[in-house]
Design a protein around this motif. Structure first.
Motif, short mmCIF file in Angstrom:
data_model
loop_
_atom_site.label_atom_id
_atom_site.label_comp_id
_atom_site.label_asym_id
_atom_site.label_seq_id
_atom_site.Cartn_x
_atom_site.Cartn_y
_atom_site.Cartn_z
N ARG A 143 40.71 44.98 42.92
CA ARG A 143 39.72 44.48 41.96
C ARG A 143 38.63 43.65 42.67
NH1 ARG A 143 40.04 43.78 36.85
NH2 ARG A 143 39.64 41.54 37.00
N ASP A 231 37.73 38.97 39.32
CA ASP A 231 38.01 40.10 40.21
C ASP A 231 39.01 39.74 41.31
OD1 ASP A 231 36.19 41.49 38.73
OD2 ASP A 231 34.68 41.65 40.31
N GLY A 350 37.35 45.73 37.74
CA GLY A 350 36.73 44.97 38.80
C GLY A 350 35.90 45.86 39.71
#
Length: 470
Positions: A143, A231, A350
């Motif tokens: 991510r 993320d 992400g």
């Protein structure tokens, strides 16, 4: 038996190490190749591939030997075995690593962490770099930094006709595109060059476990928690039993439980804030989330999926975690007979979702989660265990059918997943393009002992024009 120009080790059935050499991670796979060519370098791979071509031998390619379908070994043919080619070279100035085709992710993490660097790799240290990368490469860092294929800068490939080619954005870009998600269809990758990123050495990482009866509540909380996650926070949900790890109190071993496993790819203090709400939710059985060396975390679960155990997988991508999907997961996740069976759900999005769909062959960029259902039993358990665990995995997958996204991660496909499921792993235009690249680099389909994509020259008619419905 001899191979011209080969300096590695040749292993046949009369060799004392034959049974060990033909074994792979999944102990349920029992195949007997005519010859195992354990290569010492690229020249040996070239010699082995040419020998197979000249003698019309089926080819299997072994990197880490970790694929659940056992594609690293074949019956009656030749195994081009890269398991002795495990070197990793890190350049801390350019933040890149060159990795030989037989390396494991534990090798990459060990070397790159010496310089405070890392790249997206598998969540088990003894997973092979080659197989995981060529299928896409999901892991805790995806991510933040993208999939393994998003960090692949170049690859050295031995093609079906025994040529050595370098694939990158500037050299053989068609092949480079196909290698990033198309699996082992296009040649033997003898080395990879990856981008590395600053990380660690300590990261906030580890699992939090709750009792199985809290699963619906945990998953509803997790749905919202994951949707807000930065993320930097990679998470995997594991549903099964508490593994007997040294850090877990013995009285909890093998108890049915759900765990959320986290790894924060950033500063420790930021990671502690990111996981605070998760740690406070409900009444955890055990909380092992803490600052820990990244390389140690990456290998922490290695003993929960040992070499030689028997495995059978079913998998799918999920459209989302609706209340109905959560009910299906909670109803089926703990119905396996074996305490070693489990399911794992990966949070995507992400950086994975921000890569254009046509940038790589891996195409499932917009799914929220994917789930793999892992049936596991021991080699000495009676045959009914295999039947029972496999049936559990199939029932679980069937129950998830209304919630599937219409795609699947190709690395999670087992040996009984047919060509329609391979097609499901790719968008329609990507599959056609893969078939055309296959026709360029392997027109006779010499590399077919894999999740196979058949060669089709551009403009040719035939199967592959329509993707099956989910």
């Amino acid at each position: 038996m001899e191979i011209d120009g080969f300096r590695g080790q040749l292993i046949t059935a009369d060799h004392a190490g034959y049974d060990t050499a033909r074994s792979v991670w999944n102990g349920a796979v029992d195949r007997r190749p005519r010859l195992i060519a354990r290569c010492g370098g690229t020249a040996d791979v070239v010699a082995a591939v040419r020998f197979a071509r000249d003698h019309d031998l089926e080819i299997a390619v072994r990197g880490g030997g970790h694929n659940v379908a056992g594609t690293a070994v074949c019956d009656g043919g030749i195994v081009v075995d890269l398991s002795a080619m495990r070197a990793v070279w890190v350049d801390p100035v350019s933040r890149t690593a060159r990795v030989r085709g037989g390396a494991l992710w534990g090798d990459v993490d060990h070397e790159s962490q010496a310089y405070g660097l890392a790249t997206t790799g598998g969540i088990i240290g003894h997973t092979g770099v080659a197989g995981l990368t060529l299928g896409g490469g999901i892991g805790f860092l995806m991510r933040r930094h993208g999939l393994a294929v998003d960090n692949l800068l170049a690859a050295e490939v031995v093609t079906a006709d025994g040529r050595i080619v370098r694939a990158s954005a500037d050299e053989h870009p068609d092949l480079f595109w196909a290698l990033r998600g198309g699996g082992g269809n296009f040649g033997v990758v003898t080395s990879f060059r990856f981008a590395l990123h600053p990380l660690g050495p300590s990261v906030v990482a580890g699992p939090v476990f709750w009792a199985a009866d809290e699963t619906p509540a945990v998953l509803r909380f997790y749905r919202d928690f994951a949707s807000r996650a930065p993320d930097e926070l990679g998470t995997v949900v594991r549903l099964g039993t508490v593994p007997p790890l040294p850090a877990i109190p013995e009285h909890l071993h093998w108890q049915p439980a759900i765990a959320v496993i986290c790894c924060y790819a950033g500063a420790v203090e930021d990671g502690e804030r990111a996981v605070r709400d998760l740690r406070r939710f409900g009444s955890p059985l055990v909380d092992l989330l803490a600052p820990t060396p990244y390389a140690a975390f990456q290998g922490a679960a290695d003993d929960t999926v040992l070499h030689g155990w028997h495995y059978y997988w079913k998998a799918t991508d999920l459209a989302g975690l609706t209340d109905d999907a959560i009910s299906v997961i909670a109803d089926h996740a703990y119905a396996a007979r074996s305490p070693r069976s489990y399911s794992a759900m990966f949070h995507m999005g992400g950086a994975v979702a921000r890569v254009p769909h046509d940038a790589t062959a891996y195409g499932a960029r917009d799914v929220a989660h994917n789930i793999v259902i892992d049936a596991v039993w021991l080699p000495d358990e009676p045959g009914e265990h295999a039947a029972a665990e496999s049936a559990w995995a199939r029932r679980f997958l069937h129950a998830l059918r209304p919630h599937r996204a219409g795609s699947v991660y190709v690395n999670f496909l087992d040996s009984d997943d047919d060509s329609s499921r391979v097609r499901e792993a790719y968008e329609e235009h990507a599959y056609r393009r893969l078939a055309e690249v296959k026709a360029t680099y392997d027109p006779a389909n010499a590399f077919h002992h894999n999740r196979n994509i058949r060669p089709r020259p551009p403009g040719a008619a035939g199967a592959g024009d329509h993707r099956p419905a989910a």
